[in-house]
Scaffold this motif. Structure first.
Motif, PDB file in Angstrom:
ATOM      1  N   VAL A 163       0.683  -1.282  -0.054  1.00 59.65           N
ATOM      2  CA  VAL A 163      -0.141  -0.269  -0.055  1.00 59.65           C
ATOM      3  C   VAL A 163       1.056   1.459   0.186  1.00 59.65           C
ATOM      4  O   VAL A 163       1.597   1.989   0.471  1.00 59.65           O
ATOM      5  CB  VAL A 163      -0.896  -0.012   1.276  1.00 59.65           C
ATOM      6  N   ILE A 164       1.202   2.625  -0.768  1.00 55.57           N
ATOM      7  CA  ILE A 164       1.008   3.016  -1.192  1.00 55.57           C
ATOM      8  C   ILE A 164       0.748   4.245  -0.291  1.00 55.57           C
ATOM      9  O   ILE A 164      -0.095   4.717  -1.320  1.00 55.57           O
ATOM     10  CB  ILE A 164       1.351   3.528  -2.709  1.00 55.57           C
ATOM     11  N   LYS A 165       0.958   5.012   0.306  1.00 51.95           N
ATOM     12  CA  LYS A 165       0.291   5.668   1.282  1.00 51.95           C
ATOM     13  C   LYS A 165       1.484   7.347   0.720  1.00 51.95           C
ATOM     14  O   LYS A 165       0.531   8.030   0.430  1.00 51.95           O
ATOM     15  CB  LYS A 165       0.389   5.729   2.502  1.00 51.95           C
ATOM     16  N   HIS A 166       2.514   7.627   1.321  1.00 51.88           N
ATOM     17  CA  HIS A 166       3.630   8.940   1.008  1.00 51.88           C
ATOM     18  C   HIS A 166       4.401   8.416  -0.103  1.00 51.88           C
ATOM     19  O   HIS A 166       5.627   7.652   0.172  1.00 51.88           O
ATOM     20  CB  HIS A 166       3.575   9.674   1.941  1.00 51.88           C
ATOM     21  N   VAL A 167       4.829   9.193  -1.138  1.00 49.74           N
ATOM     22  CA  VAL A 167       6.110   9.092  -2.183  1.00 49.74           C
ATOM     23  C   VAL A 167       7.221   9.982  -1.251  1.00 49.74           C
ATOM     24  O   VAL A 167       6.578  11.270  -1.438  1.00 49.74           O
ATOM     25  CB  VAL A 167       6.167   8.860  -3.541  1.00 49.74           C
ATOM     26  N   PRO A 168       8.182   9.514  -0.647  1.00 50.84           N
ATOM     27  CA  PRO A 168       9.601  10.782  -0.550  1.00 50.84           C
ATOM     28  C   PRO A 168       9.314  12.256  -1.699  1.00 50.84           C
ATOM     29  O   PRO A 168       9.028  11.998  -3.277  1.00 50.84           O
ATOM     30  CB  PRO A 168      11.452   9.896  -0.363  1.00 50.84           C
ATOM     31  N   GLU A 169       9.719  13.207  -1.494  1.00 49.11           N
ATOM     32  CA  GLU A 169       9.254  15.008  -2.110  1.00 49.11           C
ATOM     33  C   GLU A 169       9.999  14.809  -2.462  1.00 49.11           C
ATOM     34  O   GLU A 169      10.450  15.247  -4.167  1.00 49.11           O
ATOM     35  CB  GLU A 169       9.502  16.471  -0.995  1.00 49.11           C
ATOM     36  N   ALA A 170      12.035  14.328  -2.259  1.00 50.15           N
ATOM     37  CA  ALA A 170      13.046  14.730  -3.079  1.00 50.15           C
ATOM     38  C   ALA A 170      13.561  13.472  -3.923  1.00 50.15           C
ATOM     39  O   ALA A 170      12.904  11.952  -4.028  1.00 50.15           O
ATOM     40  CB  ALA A 170      14.670  14.482  -2.223  1.00 50.15           C
ATOM     41  N   ILE A 171      13.880  14.010  -4.938  1.00 44.31           N
ATOM     42  CA  ILE A 171      13.840  12.753  -6.264  1.00 44.31           C
ATOM     43  C   ILE A 171      15.208  11.958  -5.814  1.00 44.31           C
ATOM     44  O   ILE A 171      14.734  10.412  -5.698  1.00 44.31           O
ATOM     45  CB  ILE A 171      13.512  13.487  -7.791  1.00 44.31           C
ATOM     46  N   SER A 172      16.457  12.440  -5.847  1.00 42.14           N
ATOM     47  CA  SER A 172      17.020  11.373  -6.028  1.00 42.14           C
ATOM     48  C   SER A 172      18.147  12.222  -4.355  1.00 42.14           C
ATOM     49  O   SER A 172      18.203  12.973  -4.758  1.00 42.14           O
ATOM     50  CB  SER A 172      17.818  11.576  -7.021  1.00 42.14           C
ATOM     51  N   SER A 173      19.576  11.559  -4.577  1.00 44.42           N
ATOM     52  CA  SER A 173      20.760  11.925  -3.726  1.00 44.42           C
ATOM     53  C   SER A 173      21.925  13.051  -4.397  1.00 44.42           C
ATOM     54  O   SER A 173      22.773  13.464  -4.047  1.00 44.42           O
ATOM     55  CB  SER A 173      21.256  10.665  -3.350  1.00 44.42           C
ATOM     56  N   PHE A 177      23.795   7.432  -7.455  1.00 46.37           N
ATOM     57  CA  PHE A 177      23.352   6.172  -6.693  1.00 46.37           C
ATOM     58  C   PHE A 177      23.965   5.283  -6.080  1.00 46.37           C
ATOM     59  O   PHE A 177      23.596   4.421  -5.421  1.00 46.37           O
ATOM     60  CB  PHE A 177      22.849   5.323  -7.997  1.00 46.37           C
ATOM     61  N   LYS A 178      25.150   6.414  -5.413  1.00 48.92           N
ATOM     62  CA  LYS A 178      25.790   5.859  -4.009  1.00 48.92           C
ATOM     63  C   LYS A 178      25.494   5.558  -3.368  1.00 48.92           C
ATOM     64  O   LYS A 178      24.856   5.255  -2.663  1.00 48.92           O
ATOM     65  CB  LYS A 178      27.136   6.990  -4.209  1.00 48.92           C
ATOM     66  N   THR A 179      23.715   6.829  -2.250  1.00 48.29           N
ATOM     67  CA  THR A 179      23.273   6.828  -1.301  1.00 48.29           C
ATOM     68  C   THR A 179      21.768   6.262  -1.614  1.00 48.29           C
ATOM     69  O   THR A 179      21.431   5.869  -3.166  1.00 48.29           O
ATOM     70  CB  THR A 179      23.192   8.144  -1.260  1.00 48.29           C
ATOM     71  N   PHE A 180      21.159   5.016  -1.668  1.00 49.80           N
ATOM     72  CA  PHE A 180      20.239   4.141  -1.797  1.00 49.80           C
ATOM     73  C   PHE A 180      19.209   4.382  -0.112  1.00 49.80           C
ATOM     74  O   PHE A 180      19.882   4.122   0.927  1.00 49.80           O
ATOM     75  CB  PHE A 180      20.260   2.646  -1.861  1.00 49.80           C
ATOM     76  N   ASN A 181      17.966   5.108  -0.268  1.00 47.87           N
ATOM     77  CA  ASN A 181      17.326   5.529   0.833  1.00 47.87           C
ATOM     78  C   ASN A 181      15.986   6.210   0.882  1.00 47.87           C
ATOM     79  O   ASN A 181      15.614   6.600   0.283  1.00 47.87           O
ATOM     80  CB  ASN A 181      17.950   6.781   1.742  1.00 47.87           C
ATOM     81  N   ARG A 182      15.817   4.930   0.982  1.00 48.01           N
ATOM     82  CA  ARG A 182      13.868   4.886   0.386  1.00 48.01           C
ATOM     83  C   ARG A 182      13.101   5.394   1.180  1.00 48.01           C
ATOM     84  O   ARG A 182      11.765   5.887   0.212  1.00 48.01           O
ATOM     85  CB  ARG A 182      13.651   2.678  -0.104  1.00 48.01           C
ATOM     86  N   ASN A 183      13.815   6.095   2.171  1.00 49.01           N
ATOM     87  CA  ASN A 183      12.152   6.985   2.902  1.00 49.01           C
ATOM     88  C   ASN A 183      12.087   8.618   2.692  1.00 49.01           C
ATOM     89  O   ASN A 183      11.987   9.487   2.597  1.00 49.01           O
ATOM     90  CB  ASN A 183      12.627   6.661   4.125  1.00 49.01           C
ATOM     91  N   ARG A 184      13.776   8.804   2.171  1.00 46.80           N
ATOM     92  CA  ARG A 184      14.123   9.991   2.109  1.00 46.80           C
ATOM     93  C   ARG A 184      13.968  10.661   0.092  1.00 46.80           C
ATOM     94  O   ARG A 184      13.374  11.235   0.084  1.00 46.80           O
ATOM     95  CB  ARG A 184      15.544  10.208   1.932  1.00 46.80           C
ATOM     96  N   TYR A 185      14.006   9.154  -0.972  1.00 43.12           N
ATOM     97  CA  TYR A 185      14.851   9.538  -2.210  1.00 43.12           C
ATOM     98  C   TYR A 185      13.352   8.930  -2.999  1.00 43.12           C
ATOM     99  O   TYR A 185      13.639   7.576  -2.604  1.00 43.12           O
ATOM    100  CB  TYR A 185      15.834   9.156  -2.104  1.00 43.12           C
ATOM    101  N   GLN A 234      12.721  26.319  -7.458  1.00 43.65           N
ATOM    102  CA  GLN A 234      13.629  25.472  -7.005  1.00 43.65           C
ATOM    103  C   GLN A 234      13.893  24.443  -6.631  1.00 43.65           C
ATOM    104  O   GLN A 234      15.037  24.097  -7.278  1.00 43.65           O
ATOM    105  CB  GLN A 234      14.218  26.892  -7.178  1.00 43.65           C
ATOM    106  N   ASN A 235      13.595  24.048  -5.653  1.00 46.82           N
ATOM    107  CA  ASN A 235      14.086  23.181  -4.791  1.00 46.82           C
ATOM    108  C   ASN A 235      13.380  22.125  -4.491  1.00 46.82           C
ATOM    109  O   ASN A 235      13.580  21.044  -3.626  1.00 46.82           O
ATOM    110  CB  ASN A 235      14.570  23.511  -3.494  1.00 46.82           C
ATOM    111  N   ASP A 236      11.858  22.155  -5.302  1.00 54.10           N
ATOM    112  CA  ASP A 236      11.148  21.205  -5.265  1.00 54.10           C
ATOM    113  C   ASP A 236      10.891  20.625  -6.378  1.00 54.10           C
ATOM    114  O   ASP A 236       9.911  21.258  -7.011  1.00 54.10           O
ATOM    115  CB  ASP A 236       9.865  22.107  -4.189  1.00 54.10           C
ATOM    116  N   THR A 237      11.332  19.586  -7.274  1.00 52.03           N
ATOM    117  CA  THR A 237      10.603  18.548  -8.341  1.00 52.03           C
ATOM    118  C   THR A 237       9.412  17.825  -7.887  1.00 52.03           C
ATOM    119  O   THR A 237       9.621  16.573  -9.236  1.00 52.03           O
ATOM    120  CB  THR A 237      11.624  18.271  -8.932  1.00 52.03           C
ATOM    121  N   ASN A 238       8.861  17.480  -7.026  1.00 52.85           N
ATOM    122  CA  ASN A 238       7.427  17.340  -6.884  1.00 52.85           C
ATOM    123  C   ASN A 238       7.645  15.720  -6.907  1.00 52.85           C
ATOM    124  O   ASN A 238       7.039  14.856  -7.573  1.00 52.85           O
ATOM    125  CB  ASN A 238       6.473  17.574  -7.920  1.00 52.85           C
TER     126      ASN A 238
END
Length: 395
Positions: A163-173, A177-185, A234-238
């Motif tokens: 069940v998808i409730k909310h997807v993180p606002e930031a698109i990538s690190s 792709f050295k950082t992998f964080n599904r709760n943030r990106y 500028q700092n939010d690509t949805n």
């Protein structure tokens, strides 16, 4: 961390065999291959690329959840049964299986074992997709390349959708792709669900349907525009948007959805990737059943035509042609209504994206039939046939 599934069951892990040999060498010619047991989550790994890329795997277990084809190439999704998941939210429990130009003799609900080669491949995209797009992890199970699919049982219950409730606002690190964080990106979030069966609640469209694709957000995310959309800042690509790709994709292009329209959940689909976006593949008819019209209405031009003034406009016809398969009659009439009613019949219209007569076919460059078809639609929309329309083409 929470499991991918609403009711996780801790049990034995589904097993398979991976043969660690070069892709160009047949398994039967290798005298002593090293082996280990793997499941779908082992193949997917905890990042954007499989740790078993280009390795051959045997008897990978899963339940068929979804089937489709793209330009004559056949694919299906399979997923680990709920009782055999690894309870790691970073590893997807779904995977795509590729069978080439032959449709696999399986159906949704079959419990199967798959033998084939793990590949990272950009399935759907523009010609330069190998350079610009993320690949998806797939098992190449073509029978002419050593692939094999065996059906163990049928009519099995499908894995519960995540069940998808909310997807993180930031698109990538932004660190390649050295950082992998599904709760943030967002891009990591979708990667952790690649190939899986998922479900959303109520969602709202934040843009019109285009090419059978639809971008939405959960209903509880506040609107940032008058009609219910989001603003690019500028700092939010949805990154919180939830994209859908509807099938039959050709018919989906005539689904009239605009910003602010609503879809009442639950909506169930399958995570895939194409044209530089992760998307949830869904059935068009299922989406239509959940559709609720919003308050958005087309806004006509504020310019009032006058006899002593010349009015000019531009219009993107979005690959319009005389081919009714790629440009339906409904599309032709909507374009004509836009010219007659919303644009108030300007004297001169510069149009773009008009295709030749057979549209995406291999015919010649002539576009006269495409223009004549649009002219007929304009006359129908205007309710008169004695309109003088002159077509000028630039060469």
């Amino acid at each position: 961390m929470k499991s991918k599934f609403l009711t996780p069951i801790f049990s034995a892990v589904a097993t398979a065999t991976v043969i660690l040999i070069p892709q160009s060498v047949h398994a039967e010619t290798t005298s002593a291959p090293s082996t280990k047991t793997v499941s779908i989550h082992d193949i997917q790994g905890t990042g954007h690329y499989s740790p078993l890329n280009n390795k051959k795997v045997q008897d990978v277990e899963g339940i068929v959840t979804y089937q489709y084809d793209i330009r004559g190439q056949h694919y299906f999704h399979m997923q680990t049964p709920d009782k055999k998941t690894d309870n790691n939210p970073n590893t997807s429990e779904g995977i795509i299986v590729y069978t080439g130009n032959k449709k696999a003799d399986v159906k949704v609900g079959d419990a199967i074992k798959v033998t084939g080669t793990v590949n990272e491949y950009a399935i759907d995209g523009y010609d330069d997709k190998a350079k610009t797009d993320l690949p998806v992890t797939e098992i190449n199970a073509r029978d002419d390349q050593g692939g094999k699919i065996s059906i163990e049982s049928s009519n099995q219950p499908l894995p519960k959708p995540y069940v998808i409730k909310h997807v993180p606002e930031a698109i990538s690190s932004n660190d390649n792709f050295k950082t992998f964080n599904r709760n943030r990106y967002a891009i990591d979030y979708w990667e952790s669900l690649e190939g899986m069966r998922v479900q959303t609640g109520n969602v709202r469209s934040v843009g019109p349907q285009e090419h059978g694709d639809l971008f939405t957000v959960p209903e509880d995310i506040p609107a940032e525009t008058k009609n219910g959309g989001l603003l690019l800042k500028q700092n939010d690509t949805n990154g919180e948007r939830i994209p859908f790709k509807m099938y039959d994709n050709n018919k989906a292009r005539d689904f009239n959805v605009v910003t602010g329209d609503h879809f009442k959940g639950p909506i169930t689909g399958y995570v895939n990737y194409g044209f530089q976006n992760y998307k949830i593949n869904v059935d068009l008819e299922d989406m239509k059943k959940t559709y609720q019209k919003g308050q958005t209405q087309p806004q006509p031009t504020s310019i009032t035509p006058e006899k002593q003034k010349l009015t000019m406009a531009s219009y993107n016809l979005e690959n319009f042609s005389n081919d009714v398969k790629s440009s339906s009659d409904d599309k032709a009439q909507k374009l004509a209504n836009g010219i007659v009613k919303n644009m108030k019949q300007p004297d001169i219209i510069g149009v773009t994206e008009v295709q030749d007569n057979d549209g995406p076919g291999n015919g010649g460059p002539q576009g006269d039939q495409s223009y004549e078809r649009l002219i007929r639609a304009i006359k129908t929309a205007a309710g008169v046939q004695n309109i003088n329309i002159l077509i000028l083409t630039l060469k």
